[in-house]
Design an enzyme around this catalytic site. Structure first.
Site, short mmCIF file in Angstrom:
data_model
loop_
_atom_site.label_atom_id
_atom_site.label_comp_id
_atom_site.label_asym_id
_atom_site.label_seq_id
_atom_site.Cartn_x
_atom_site.Cartn_y
_atom_site.Cartn_z
N ARG A 65 0.83 -1.14 -0.06
CA ARG A 65 0.06 0.01 0.04
C ARG A 65 0.79 1.26 0.02
O ARG A 65 0.52 2.37 -0.51
CB ARG A 65 -0.97 0.06 1.41
N TYR A 118 -13.96 16.87 -16.34
CA TYR A 118 -14.47 15.64 -16.26
C TYR A 118 -15.66 15.18 -15.56
O TYR A 118 -15.82 15.53 -14.40
CB TYR A 118 -13.27 14.43 -15.98
N ASP A 189 -5.68 18.16 -15.15
CA ASP A 189 -5.98 16.82 -15.80
C ASP A 189 -5.39 16.96 -17.19
O ASP A 189 -6.10 17.30 -17.93
CB ASP A 189 -7.59 16.44 -15.72
N LYS A 214 -6.54 5.72 -19.59
CA LYS A 214 -6.77 5.82 -21.16
C LYS A 214 -5.40 5.77 -21.92
O LYS A 214 -4.89 4.65 -22.04
CB LYS A 214 -7.13 7.37 -21.19
C1 LIG Z 1 -11.72 8.79 -17.57
C2 LIG Z 1 -11.07 9.98 -17.29
C3 LIG Z 1 -10.72 10.34 -15.68
C4 LIG Z 1 -11.39 9.22 -14.64
O1 LIG Z 1 -10.33 8.11 -14.58
P1 LIG Z 1 -10.70 6.76 -14.12
O2 LIG Z 1 -9.27 5.82 -14.27
O3 LIG Z 1 -11.81 6.41 -14.98
O4 LIG Z 1 -11.14 6.93 -12.72
C5 LIG Z 1 -10.46 11.58 -15.25
N1 LIG Z 1 -10.35 12.56 -16.31
C6 LIG Z 1 -10.54 12.38 -17.63
C7 LIG Z 1 -10.28 13.21 -18.59
C8 LIG Z 1 -11.04 11.09 -17.98
O5 LIG Z 1 -11.28 10.89 -19.28
#
Ligand SMILES: *Cc1c(COP(=O)(O)O)cnc(C)c1O
Length: 395
Positions: A65, A118, A189, A214
């Site tokens: 962890r 998001y 992000d 992604k």
């Molecule tokens: C999918 C996504 C997230 C969230 O990520 P997870 O791995 O699904 O928790 C955050 N920001 C963007 C732009 C995303 O496309």
């Protein structure tokens, strides 16, 4: 991106912060791919080593962890790619977003976010932060004066560029300067651009967040996230948030992400090439009224050296969107993105989504809008699929 291809070669090992040496290639037969340390605990040589470790004089894996050699190898690579001092792998992109924000805010604080972030980040702000008495104000990130006006007193400026669904791009350097002027932490992000097309830390951003589910993972087989930033910021998340919320990246997922990173630049170039062809063709199509692809925007967004495979466009009223979606053969209907496969999500479906007034703020997007992820299939096949489906769905 040099020194990044062979994590098993000691000369090419990423530089860990001095105190953390978690992956020692020589002890693992110089394996060209780092092993998966699929274990929860790491035992001590003797009493003294345990005492030294507990006293903080020695850093080594104790329990996964906290520190695991496989996830550590991934974290070090992300820190190198994002040009930050350190990085921390988490169990999802949302764990990365919530952990980063929660490491800064206290009840009574206020943060500012760009509009159209998001959707689950938005829900985290509206449902979770609101309940802990943290106020979130939203602003059009393209309007620097509006951002300047709303920043005084805010603890965080939360950015996403381009934004979800609408693909508004921002002047990241200017926004981060405004955050700095107001003593706020800037966070972005960066999932859409990936570190291949944007390194926000070089533009003055304090904290860079990815949904590694992604492009970084790139194969639609892992849900993971990462935060990159200064030793001080990452250290704080590591010591104040991670042990207690506990959303650590697992060793196997870390291993999948290391594999993903090896092809990231090649994949990003191909997503960009195909998405540019398709976005151009859509922009020239008589039944398409707008294309929101950062790669076609003039002038190009500052700080963005390329455009990925995700964008949206708007249909003229003559196109029946449900018929269009069902007529596609190569585009699968589904959320997420960043993998091999091309995907479609029409904004229309969000009408059916629960969330009440929250979804209204979030989806201030027209219902004739469609989001595409352009995968790694042949661009010619993808375009002929889209063109045929448009013909088949004219009212
Ligand atoms: C999918 C996504 C997230 C969230 O990520 P997870 O791995 O699904 O928790 C955050 N920001 C963007 C732009 C995303 O496309």
């Amino acid at each position: 991106m040099k020194n990044n291809n062979n994590p098993a070669d000691p000369d090419q090992l990423p530089r860990a912060p001095e105190s953390v040496v978690a992956y020692d290639a020589e002890h693992f037969a110089n394996a060209v791919v780092p092993p998966i340390f699929q274990n929860s605990l790491f035992t001590f040589e003797n009493f003294d080593e345990m005492v030294e470790t507990y006293a903080g004089r020695k850093t080594r894996p104790v329990y996964s962890r906290g520190l695991n050699p496989t996830t550590r190898a991934f974290e070090e690579k992300i820190a190198q790619l994002e040009r930050t001092e350190d990085a921390l792998g988490l169990a999802s992109g949302m764990a990365a977003i919530s952990s980063a924000v929660l490491s800064v805010v206290k009840p009574g604080d206020r943060i500012v976010s760009v509009e159209h972030c998001y959707p689950d980040a938005f829900r985290f702000f509206e449902m979770f932060l609101r309940d802990m008495n943290v106020r979130v104000d939203y602003v059009d990130g393209r309007d620097l004066d509006a951002v300047r006006k709303i920043m005084p007193g805010a603890k965080v400026l939360y950015l996403e560029s381009p934004t979800s669904w609408t693909f508004h791009t921002h002047d990241i350097a200017a926004l981060c300067q405004i955050a700095r002027d107001h003593g706020a932490v800037s966070m972005i992000d960066n999932s859409w651009a990936s570190p291949v097309f944007c390194q926000p830390a070089t533009l003055g951003c304090d904290v860079v967040i990815h949904s590694a589910s992604k492009y970084i993972g790139g194969h639609s087989d892992v849900v993971a996230g990462v935060i990159a930033g200064s030793n001080e910021f990452i250290g704080r998340v590591r010591s104040h948030i991670l042990p207690y919320l506990g959303a650590k990246l697992s060793a196997f997922d870390g291993w999948l992400l290391l594999r993903g990173l090896r092809t990231l630049p090649a994949r990003m170039r191909e997503h960009q090439r195909s998405a540019t062809i398709i976005a151009r063709n859509l922009a020239n199509h008589p039944k398409v009224t707008a294309v929101h692809y950062p790669g076609l925007m003039e002038p190009a967004a500052p700080g963005l050296s390329g455009s990925s495979g995700l964008f949206s466009f708007e249909f003229a009223p003559e196109v029946d969107i449900p018929t269009f979606v069902d007529a596609l053969r190569f585009f699968k209907i589904g959320v997420s993105w960043g993998g091999h496969e091309s995907l479609i999500v029409p904004a229309l479906v969000t009408r059916a989504q629960v969330g009440g007034p929250n979804s209204a703020i979030r989806f201030g997007v027209p219902e004739n809008l469609v989001r595409l992820h352009i995968g790694l299939e042949s661009a010619e096949d993808l375009w002929s699929d889209l063109a045929t489906a448009i013909e088949a769905s004219l009212k």
